[in-house]
Scaffold this active site. Structure first.
Site, PDB file in Angstrom:
ATOM      1  N   TYR A  59      -3.976   4.200   6.595  1.00 15.21           N
ATOM      2  CA  TYR A  59      -4.352   3.229   7.639  1.00 15.21           C
ATOM      3  C   TYR A  59      -5.642   3.680   8.343  1.00 15.21           C
ATOM      4  CZ  TYR A  59       0.251   0.995   7.381  1.00 15.21           C
ATOM      5  OH  TYR A  59       1.371   0.318   6.967  1.00 15.21           O
ATOM      6  N   LYS A 115       0.848  -1.183   0.000  1.00 14.15           N
ATOM      7  CA  LYS A 115       0.000   0.000   0.000  1.00 14.15           C
ATOM      8  C   LYS A 115       0.887   1.236   0.000  1.00 14.15           C
ATOM      9  CE  LYS A 115       0.724   1.903   3.309  1.00 14.15           C
ATOM     10  NZ  LYS A 115       2.009   2.464   3.859  1.00 14.15           N
TER      11      LYS A 115
HETATM   12  P1  NDP Z   1      12.472   1.628   1.739  1.00 15.30           P
HETATM   13  O1  NDP Z   1      13.006   2.921   1.291  1.00 15.30           O
HETATM   14  O2  NDP Z   1      12.945   1.075   3.037  1.00 15.30           O
HETATM   15  O3  NDP Z   1      12.715   0.499   0.633  1.00 15.30           O
HETATM   16  C1  NDP Z   1      12.368   0.676  -0.717  1.00 15.30           C
HETATM   17  C2  NDP Z   1      13.287  -0.153  -1.586  1.00 15.30           C
HETATM   18  O4  NDP Z   1      12.903   0.069  -2.939  1.00 15.30           O
HETATM   19  C3  NDP Z   1      14.753   0.255  -1.513  1.00 15.30           C
HETATM   20  O5  NDP Z   1      15.442  -0.400  -0.490  1.00 15.30           O
HETATM   21  C4  NDP Z   1      15.272  -0.122  -2.877  1.00 15.30           C
HETATM   22  O6  NDP Z   1      15.596  -1.508  -2.876  1.00 15.30           O
HETATM   23  C5  NDP Z   1      14.063   0.032  -3.780  1.00 15.30           C
HETATM   24  N1  NDP Z   1      14.116   1.239  -4.619  1.00 15.30           N
HETATM   25  C6  NDP Z   1      14.144   1.248  -5.963  1.00 15.30           C
HETATM   26  N2  NDP Z   1      14.198   2.493  -6.436  1.00 15.30           N
HETATM   27  C7  NDP Z   1      14.220   3.313  -5.364  1.00 15.30           C
HETATM   28  C8  NDP Z   1      14.307   4.726  -5.219  1.00 15.30           C
HETATM   29  N3  NDP Z   1      14.331   5.561  -6.258  1.00 15.30           N
HETATM   30  N4  NDP Z   1      14.322   5.241  -3.963  1.00 15.30           N
HETATM   31  C9  NDP Z   1      14.260   4.433  -2.888  1.00 15.30           C
HETATM   32  N5  NDP Z   1      14.194   3.086  -2.984  1.00 15.30           N
HETATM   33  C10 NDP Z   1      14.177   2.521  -4.206  1.00 15.30           C
HETATM   34  O7  NDP Z   1      10.882   1.792   1.756  1.00 15.30           O
HETATM   35  P2  NDP Z   1       9.811   0.968   2.615  1.00 15.30           P
HETATM   36  O8  NDP Z   1      10.183  -0.447   2.661  1.00 15.30           O
HETATM   37  O9  NDP Z   1       9.570   1.668   3.883  1.00 15.30           O
HETATM   38  O10 NDP Z   1       8.496   1.185   1.706  1.00 15.30           O
HETATM   39  C11 NDP Z   1       8.288   0.470   0.521  1.00 15.30           C
HETATM   40  C12 NDP Z   1       6.793   0.362   0.255  1.00 15.30           C
HETATM   41  O11 NDP Z   1       6.178  -0.343   1.331  1.00 15.30           O
HETATM   42  C13 NDP Z   1       6.063   1.702   0.175  1.00 15.30           C
HETATM   43  O12 NDP Z   1       5.062   1.658  -0.802  1.00 15.30           O
HETATM   44  C14 NDP Z   1       5.424   1.866   1.543  1.00 15.30           C
HETATM   45  O13 NDP Z   1       4.238   2.626   1.525  1.00 15.30           O
HETATM   46  C15 NDP Z   1       5.138   0.426   1.909  1.00 15.30           C
HETATM   47  N6  NDP Z   1       5.184   0.194   3.363  1.00 15.30           N
HETATM   48  C16 NDP Z   1       4.224  -0.593   3.906  1.00 15.30           C
HETATM   49  C17 NDP Z   1       4.226  -0.850   5.235  1.00 15.30           C
HETATM   50  C18 NDP Z   1       3.235  -1.770   5.820  1.00 15.30           C
HETATM   51  O14 NDP Z   1       3.202  -1.922   7.020  1.00 15.30           O
HETATM   52  N7  NDP Z   1       2.414  -2.432   5.007  1.00 15.30           N
HETATM   53  C19 NDP Z   1       5.199  -0.213   6.144  1.00 15.30           C
HETATM   54  C20 NDP Z   1       6.248   0.504   5.458  1.00 15.30           C
HETATM   55  C21 NDP Z   1       6.200   0.716   4.114  1.00 15.30           C
HETATM   56  P3  NDP Z   1      16.948  -2.047  -3.570  1.00 15.30           P
HETATM   57  O15 NDP Z   1      18.089  -1.373  -2.844  1.00 15.30           O
HETATM   58  O16 NDP Z   1      16.881  -3.510  -3.326  1.00 15.30           O
HETATM   59  O17 NDP Z   1      16.874  -1.678  -5.014  1.00 15.30           O
END
Ligand code: NDP
Length: 369
Positions: A215, A131
């Site tokens: 949420y 989400k």
């Molecule tokens: P993070 O920034 O921690 O991770 C995102 C990952 O996406 C990065 O580690 C990277 O992985 C990849 N990525 C690719 N392109 C980009 C870019 N331009 N900038 C940043 N990251 C990039 O984010 P979250 O894990 O916190 O969030 C990811 C998704 O999950 C969002 O949509 C958020 O809303 C959702 N979310 C949901 C939660 C829940 O409880 N359901 C809680 C937190 C987030 P790599 O290095 O492997 O390429």
């Protein structure tokens, strides 16, 4: 062109639908049937999900997609994923031929959800997407259409749709514990770090309603079991420290449901705002605080048992499960849906509804997205 749902169900009855569905992998261990997931984007939430999958009886991690090969190799070793099943964003489509990958978990910044969902569907993989579903309503519609066309399931990762205390709150309200619900209040937010992608409108789609307000909004819908009929909203930016050049700092909204229930919500990126909701009706109240964490949920309630002189019913329950139990449940549900060809409880259509309401909220607040 893909088959309509009705045509597909008809085929299902004839035993033909299964032949058209992408096949589901068989885990190496014990010959047990498990759905193999490729995780796309190895950040914070992906870590929770992968740890959750470890405890799932019907799911396993079988592929990784990342922009960082070194990190991906480290994680692959942890989860027993062969190096040949690590992909970059550019060559991800090759996983079409990888029989160990049945599904993907899209854990990327919001603006990338649509592209990677659609590419995965086209490669014949079922999609569990984080989400908010997307950054526009059109993208959400395209994601649903792509998954339908490819005959793959699409689920939006609303982990709390599967959390026992949330389900208990929903049941209490549905069973009339509070009488007709009058009002709901809720909030969720945090102090976003400068430079975070969440503060970049291009990657996030918009401000805190996309990320955390969702949420509160989603809870008001499942607690009432109704769909909003309209919104009023306001937004503000107090902290002029440069973080909020692209997205607003605070948003509050009120929605009315057809029964007359009013729900107010707030979200922020400017300060710590632990998530909660409170529901009030003529017979009493239900409160969840914390409500949206990964564990430690606490449900409290006090409502009339009916009858004169009968003491009120009081509830004070905490969920003792530890993170990543919510992610195990989420994976269990989606894998079950994939294996039995059932529509997930938190479907793409559910994600699309929230996208429409998020846009309604920003429009009501006068914020242009
Ligand atoms: P993070 O920034 O921690 O991770 C995102 C990952 O996406 C990065 O580690 C990277 O992985 C990849 N990525 C690719 N392109 C980009 C870019 N331009 N900038 C940043 N990251 C990039 O984010 P979250 O894990 O916190 O969030 C990811 C998704 O999950 C969002 O949509 C958020 O809303 C959702 N979310 C949901 C939660 C829940 O409880 N359901 C809680 C937190 C987030 P790599 O290095 O492997 O390429």
């Amino acid at each position: 062109m893909g088959l309509s749902r009705r045509e597909f169900s008809k085929l299902g009855a004839m035993g033909l639908a299964a032949q058209m569905l992408p096949s589901v992998g068989v885990a190496a261990q014990g010959g047990e049937r498990k759905v193999g997931y490729a995780v796309i984007g190895l950040g914070t939430i992906a870590d929770h999900f992968m740890r959750g999958v470890l405890a799932s009886p019907n799911s396993q991690i079988t592929g990784l997609v990342s922009g960082h090969r070194d990190k991906a190799e480290r994680i692959a070793a942890q989860y027993g994923v062969p190096k040949s099943s690590i992909y970059s964003y550019e060559d991800m489509d090759k996983f079409r031929d990888n029989k160990a990958i049945d599904a993907v978990y899209v854990a990327l910044p919001n603006s990338m959800h649509a592209e990677y969902t659609i590419r995965s569907a086209k490669a014949g993989k079922h999609v569990l997407c984080e989400k908010p579903m997307s950054t526009t309503v059109k993208e959400a519609e395209d994601m649903i259409a792509a998954c339908k066309d490819a005959h793959v399931q699409l689920m939006i990762a609303y982990r709390l749709h599967y959390e026992p205390l949330h389900l208990k709150a929903v049941k209490l309200i549905k069973d009339g514990a509070l009488g007709r619900v009058g009002t709901i209040n809720g909030a969720f937010g945090f102090d976003a770090a400068p430079g975070a992608w969440r503060l970049n409108k291009t990657l996030a789609g918009g401000g805190s309603v996309f990320d955390v307000g969702i949420y509160v909004l989603n809870a008001s819908r499942y607690l009432t079991g109704e769909e909003p009929v309209g919104f009023t909203a306001v937004a503000s930016t107090i902290d002029q420290d440069g973080r909020f050049a692209m997205v607003e700092e605070n948003v509050s909204w009120t929605t009315k449901f057809p029964s007359g229930t009013l729900a107010t919500g707030s979200s922020t990126y400017g300060t710590q705002m632990p998530g909660y909701f409170k529901v009030f009706g003529p017979k009493g109240w239900i409160a969840m605080d914390p409500a949206f964490n990964y564990d430690g949920m606490r449900l409290r309630a006090k409502f009339s048992a009916g009858g004169k002189g009968v003491p009120d019913i009081e509830i004070d329950e905490s969920n003792s499960e530890k993170d990543p139990a919510q992610f195990t449940r989420e994976a269990n549900h989606f894998s079950e849906c994939v294996m039995t060809n059932q529509r997930p409880k938190s479907s793409g259509e559910e994600g699309l509804r929230d996208m429409k309401y998020i846009f309604d909220i920003y429009q009501a607040a006068g914020v242009k997205l």
